[in-house]
Design an enzyme around this catalytic site. Structure first.
Site, short mmCIF file in Angstrom:
data_model
loop_
_atom_site.label_atom_id
_atom_site.label_comp_id
_atom_site.label_asym_id
_atom_site.label_seq_id
_atom_site.Cartn_x
_atom_site.Cartn_y
_atom_site.Cartn_z
N GLN A 141 0.82 -1.22 0.00
CA GLN A 141 0.00 0.00 0.00
C GLN A 141 0.85 1.26 0.00
OE1 GLN A 141 -2.81 -0.04 3.24
NE2 GLN A 141 -4.00 -1.71 2.38
N GLU A 162 6.43 7.43 6.56
CA GLU A 162 5.95 6.33 7.41
C GLU A 162 6.82 6.23 8.65
OE1 GLU A 162 5.40 2.69 5.16
OE2 GLU A 162 4.41 3.77 3.56
N HIS A 199 3.03 -5.92 11.57
CA HIS A 199 2.58 -4.56 11.24
C HIS A 199 1.62 -4.13 12.35
CE1 HIS A 199 0.99 -1.09 9.19
NE2 HIS A 199 1.85 -1.27 8.20
N ARG A 252 8.27 0.36 13.70
CA ARG A 252 7.20 -0.62 13.80
C ARG A 252 7.28 -1.58 14.97
NH1 ARG A 252 6.09 -2.51 7.73
NH2 ARG A 252 5.38 -0.42 7.24
N HIS A 270 3.56 -9.68 9.20
CA HIS A 270 3.57 -8.88 7.98
C HIS A 270 4.77 -9.15 7.09
CE1 HIS A 270 2.67 -5.34 5.56
NE2 HIS A 270 3.85 -4.81 5.83
N ARG A 280 12.78 -4.09 9.76
CA ARG A 280 12.77 -3.38 8.48
C ARG A 280 12.14 -2.01 8.61
NH1 ARG A 280 8.65 -3.18 4.09
NH2 ARG A 280 7.36 -4.15 5.66
P1 FAD Z 1 5.91 -11.51 -3.71
O1 FAD Z 1 5.39 -10.30 -4.31
O2 FAD Z 1 5.22 -12.04 -2.51
O3 FAD Z 1 5.90 -12.63 -4.83
C1 FAD Z 1 6.17 -13.98 -4.51
C2 FAD Z 1 5.79 -14.81 -5.71
O4 FAD Z 1 6.27 -16.15 -5.56
C3 FAD Z 1 4.30 -14.93 -5.95
O5 FAD Z 1 4.09 -14.81 -7.33
C4 FAD Z 1 3.98 -16.35 -5.47
O6 FAD Z 1 2.85 -16.91 -6.08
C5 FAD Z 1 5.24 -17.05 -5.91
N1 FAD Z 1 5.53 -18.31 -5.21
C6 FAD Z 1 5.65 -18.51 -3.88
N2 FAD Z 1 5.96 -19.81 -3.65
C7 FAD Z 1 6.04 -20.42 -4.86
C8 FAD Z 1 6.31 -21.76 -5.28
N3 FAD Z 1 6.56 -22.74 -4.40
N4 FAD Z 1 6.30 -22.03 -6.60
C9 FAD Z 1 6.03 -21.05 -7.51
N5 FAD Z 1 5.75 -19.78 -7.17
C10 FAD Z 1 5.76 -19.48 -5.86
N6 FAD Z 1 6.73 -3.16 1.18
C11 FAD Z 1 7.10 -1.90 0.83
O7 FAD Z 1 8.27 -1.65 0.54
N7 FAD Z 1 6.15 -0.91 0.79
C12 FAD Z 1 4.85 -1.11 1.10
O8 FAD Z 1 4.04 -0.21 1.04
C13 FAD Z 1 4.46 -2.43 1.48
N8 FAD Z 1 3.17 -2.68 1.83
C14 FAD Z 1 2.80 -3.95 2.09
C15 FAD Z 1 1.47 -4.24 2.36
C16 FAD Z 1 1.05 -5.54 2.56
C17 FAD Z 1 -0.39 -5.83 2.87
C18 FAD Z 1 1.99 -6.60 2.50
C19 FAD Z 1 1.56 -8.02 2.69
C20 FAD Z 1 3.33 -6.32 2.26
C21 FAD Z 1 3.75 -5.01 2.06
N9 FAD Z 1 5.08 -4.71 1.81
C22 FAD Z 1 5.44 -3.43 1.49
C23 FAD Z 1 6.08 -5.77 1.68
C24 FAD Z 1 6.30 -6.04 0.18
O9 FAD Z 1 5.06 -5.98 -0.48
C25 FAD Z 1 6.92 -7.39 -0.08
O10 FAD Z 1 8.02 -7.59 0.75
C26 FAD Z 1 7.37 -7.48 -1.53
O11 FAD Z 1 6.31 -7.17 -2.38
C27 FAD Z 1 7.86 -8.87 -1.81
O12 FAD Z 1 8.07 -9.01 -3.19
P2 FAD Z 1 8.60 -10.37 -3.73
O13 FAD Z 1 8.71 -10.24 -5.21
O14 FAD Z 1 9.79 -10.78 -2.98
O15 FAD Z 1 7.45 -11.43 -3.34
C1 SIN Z 2 2.23 0.15 4.86
O1 SIN Z 2 1.70 0.72 3.91
O2 SIN Z 2 2.04 0.44 6.04
C2 SIN Z 2 3.15 -0.98 4.58
C3 SIN Z 2 4.49 -0.47 4.33
C4 SIN Z 2 5.48 -1.57 4.44
O3 SIN Z 2 5.19 -2.67 4.90
O4 SIN Z 2 6.64 -1.30 4.08
#
Ligand code: FAD
Ligand code: SIN
Length: 525
Positions: free
Chosen positions: A46, A113, A241, A288, A349, A384
Site C-alpha cells: 500500500q 511512514e 505490522h 514498527r 507482515h 525493516r
Molecule cells: P511476492 O510479491 O510475494 O511474490 C512472490 C511470488 O512467488 C508470488 O508470485 C507467489 O505466487 C510465488 N511463489 C511462492 N511460492 C512459490 C512456489 N513454491 N512455486 C512457484 N511460485 C511461488 N513493502 C514496501 O516496501 N512498501 C509497502 O508499502 C508495502 N506494503 C505492504 C502491504 C502488505 C499488505 C503486504 C503483505 C506487504 C507489504 N510490503 C510493502 C512488503 C512487500 O510488499 C513485499 O516484501 C514485496 O512485495 C515482496 O516481493 P517479492 O517479489 O519478494 O514477493
Molecule cells: C504500509 O503501507 O504500512 C506498509 C508499508 C510496508 O510494509 O513497508
C-alpha cells in the site's frame, strides 16, 4: 516432462519480474508461479517505495533511519547499496510504465511512514504494489524471451543430491541445476533444468494466525533452500505490522497503511486517549517493532481486542483522495474513516531474514540467487524500515541480473537428472491431517513465537512443532504431491527455522523481544 532454459525464475512479484525483464536481453527466461501472476505480497503493498528524491532529504538520512530501525544489525554495505541505487531503480520502474503520484506542481508526492526522518516514499494512491504489478506484468507478457507458467508450484531445488551424491550442511560447492515443479492443473511433475535459478517466492506470513499476507506467502523458497542444505539467517526477525483492520474472520487481514499515520492519523485507546508518546518520542510514527509491542502491551493489560487509529482531524476530501482503497474498504464494513476511528490490531507482515545472499544476490548454493522477501541481504537487520522492501527487491534484481547474465555463456545444463520419484505414493486420504496440522502450526507460532517471546515459550513451541513435523513428513513420504501438503511442510520448516534462530539469540533486539533478556537499544537516534 523436461524443460530447459537459461534462467528459471520462481515467483512473479516485483523481485522475480524485475529480474526477468533485466536478463531477458541475454537469454531465455522461464517464470513459474504457483497462482496467477499477480498473486503475492507485491500486489498488496500500500504505502509505497522508498527513495531519496529531493532535498532536504539525503542518502545519509535514509541510511541512518534504516540502521536505527534495524537496531544496528544491518549490513552497512547492503544499506548503502540499496539507498544509493534506489533512484536508478525507480527510474527503471517508471520506464517500465509504473506511475507514481505527483503534486499539482509536477513533483513526486512523497509520503512518510514510521521511523523515517523525511518524506521519501513514492506511491500510487494507497495501492502502490498493485500498480507496480500491473506495469511489470504487462511488460513481461510482451517480451519475446520470457515465458510464464502460472499454476506451477516449485517443490524442490535440483542439486548434486539428485545425481546421487551426498550433500550435507558442510558440503562446499553445492550447485543448483534447476527445480522440480508441480503442474497444479495436471498434477504432474516437470523437471526444469536451468543455467541460473532465482528464488523470488516472497514471504512467510501464513505461518501465523493473523497476517496481512495473501495465501501464497508460505515460505516455500526458504524451506527449499534449507532442504537443499543452503544457508538461511535472521529468521527470528518477523515483523508484525501494528495496524491491520480488526475484522474478525477476515483472512488475510486488511492493512491500514502506515502512510495514514504519516498523514496525521494517531493511535488511541478505547477512551480516546493517545498512548504512543508513553513509549517513544516519535509517538504514533515510532519504528514498527516499538509500535506493535506497545499496542500488544496495551491490549494485554487492558484485556481489549483492538486499539484505534484516528484520522478524523484531516479533511475528508484529502483522506479520500490519498487513501481511496482504505476508505472504501472500511466503508464496506460500516466505518466511515473521515468521521470514525478505525479498530486496528498488529498482524504478521514481513520476514526480515531468509536465504542468506551476497552483494550480488547469490545464495550459498552456486547458480542460485534469492531476491526480494525470500532473501536476507542484510538491509533490514533486526527490523525493516517501512517501505524499504520493494526498493530492496528492485535494486537486488538489478545486481543479480548484472552478475548472472554474463555467466550463462560458460554454463552447460546438467545431464543425468532423474524424473521425480513418486514410487509407492498414493493420494493423501487423510486431508483432515493436513488441515488440522496447519491450524496447530499457526496456533503454536502465534501463541509462543509472536511479538513477545521467552525461553519457555520457544522451547514449548519447538517440542510441539516437532510432533506435527513428524506426522507431516510421514504423510508426505507416502503421498502423491499436492499443494496443501507441500505448503504445510514448507511452513513447518520455516517455523522450525524461526524458533531455532530465536533460541540462539540470547538478547532482546529489534523484532525479537524475549521476556528473559533486557532490550538492547543498539543505535543512537
Ligand atoms: P511476492 O510479491 O510475494 O511474490 C512472490 C511470488 O512467488 C508470488 O508470485 C507467489 O505466487 C510465488 N511463489 C511462492 N511460492 C512459490 C512456489 N513454491 N512455486 C512457484 N511460485 C511461488 N513493502 C514496501 O516496501 N512498501 C509497502 O508499502 C508495502 N506494503 C505492504 C502491504 C502488505 C499488505 C503486504 C503483505 C506487504 C507489504 N510490503 C510493502 C512488503 C512487500 O510488499 C513485499 O516484501 C514485496 O512485495 C515482496 O516481493 P517479492 O517479489 O519478494 O514477493
Ligand atoms: C504500509 O503501507 O504500512 C506498509 C508499508 C510496508 O510494509 O513497508
Amino acid at each position: 516432462m523436461k524443460i530447459e532454459t537459461d534462467f528459471l525464475v520462481i515467483g512473479s512479484g516485483i523481485a522475480g519480474l524485475s529480474y526477468a525483464l533485466k536478463v531477458a536481453e541475454t537469454g531465455r527466461v522461464l517464470i513459474v508461479t504457483k497462482g496467477e501472476m499477480h498473486e503475492g505480497n507485491t500486489e498488496y503493498a500500500q504505502g509505497g517505495i522508498c527513495c531519496v528524491t529531493y532535498p532536504p532529504d539525503t542518502f545519509e538520512k535514509h541510511i541512518h533511519d534504516t540502521i536505527v530501525c534495524g537496531a544496528g544489525l544491518c549490513d552497512p554495505v547492503a544499506v548503502e547499496t540499496v539507498v544509493t541505487r534506489a533512484p536508478e531503480a525507480i527510474r527503471e520502474l517508471v520506464q517500465w510504465g509504473v506511475k507514481f503520484d505527483k503534486t499539482a506542481g509536477g513533483k513526486y508526492d512523497l509520503a512518510r511512514e514510521g521511523g523515517h526522518s523525511e518524506n521519501r516514499i513514492l506511491h500510487h494512491k494507497d495501492y502502490t504494489g498493485a500498480e507496480i504489478e500491473r506495469a511489470l506484468i504487462r511488460r513481461v507478457k510482451r517480451h519475446p524471451n520470457i515465458e510464464v507458467l502460472e499454476h506451477h508450484f516449485a517443490v524442490d531445488l535440483i542439486t548434486q543430491h539428485h545425481l546421487g551424491e551426498l550433500v550435507t550442511k558442510q558440503s562446499r560447492d553445492i550447485t543448483c541445476y534447476g527445480a522440480y515443479v508441480l503442474n497444479l492443473k495436471t498434477s504432474s511433475i516437470v523437471r526444469i533444468l536451468s543455467k541460473i535459478t532465482v528464488l523470488s517466492t516472497g514471504g512467510v506470513g501464513n505461518i501465523y494466525h493473523t497476517t496481512t499476507n495473501p495465501p501464497v506467502a508460505t515460505g516455500d523458497g526458504i524451506a527449499m533452500v534449507h532442504r537443499a542444505k543452503g544457508v538461511t539467517e535472521n529468521m527470528e526477525f518477523i515483523q508484525f505490522h501494528p495496524t491491520s483492520l480488526y475484522n474478525p474472520g477476515e483472512r488475510p487481514s486488511f492493512l491500514i497503511s502506515e502512510a495514514l499515520r504519516g498523514f496525521g492519523a494517531i493511535l488511541k485507546l478505547s477512551d480516546g486517549r493517545e498512548f504512543m508518546h508513553k513509549y517513544h518520542p516519535m509517538g504514533s510514527l515510532a519504528p514498527r517493532d516499538i509500535v506493535a509491542r506497545s499496542i500488544d502491551h496495551e491490549l494485554k493489560t487492558r484485556g481489549e481486542d483492538f486499539v484505534y487509529l484516528d484520522v478524523t482531524a484531516r479533511r475528508p476530501e484529502d483522506i479520500i483522495a490519498h487513501f481511496p482503497h482504505i476508505y472504501e474498504k472500511c466503508l464496506g464494513i460500516g466505518i466511515d474513516i473521515t468521521k470514525e476511528m478505525i479498530p486496528v490490531v498488529p498482524a504478521a507482515h514481513y520476514c526480515c531474514g531468509g536465504v542468506k545472499v551476497d552483494y550480488n544476490g547469490e545464495s550459498s548454493i552456486g547458480r542460485l540467487y534469492a531476491l526480494g522477501e525470500t532473501s536476507s541481504t542484510g538491509l533490514h537487520g533486526a527490523n525493516r524500515l517501512a517501505s524499504n522492501s520493494l526498493i530492496e527487491a528492485a535494486v537486488y534484481a538489478g545486481l543479480a541480473a548484472a552478475h548472472s547474465s554474463p555467466r550463462i555463456a560458460s554454463i552447460t545444463l546438467c545431464s543425468g537428472i532423474p524424473d521425480w520419484n513418486d514410487e509407492g505414493t498414493t493420494s493423501p486420504e487423510e486431508m483432515v491431517l493436513i488441515t488440522q496440522n496447519y491450524r496447530e502450526m499457526q496456533q503454536i507460532m502465534s501463541n509462543y513465537v509472536g511479538i513477545v517471546r521467552s525461553d519457555l515459550r520457544l522451547d514449548r513451541a519447538m517440542r510441539r512443532l516437532e510432533i506435527i513435523f513428524q506426522e507431516t513428513e510421514e504423510l508426505y513420504l507416502k503421498s502423491t504431491l499436492n499443494q496443501n501438503l507441500c505448503e504445510l511442510r514448507n511452513m513447518i520448516t520455516v517455523g522450525y527455522l524461526i524458533i531455532k534462530q530465536a533460541q540462539q539469540l540470547k538478547q532482546s533486539i529489534g523484532l525479537h523481544y524475549s521476556l528473559d533478556y533486557p532490550l538492547i537499544n543498539a543505535v543512537e537516534m
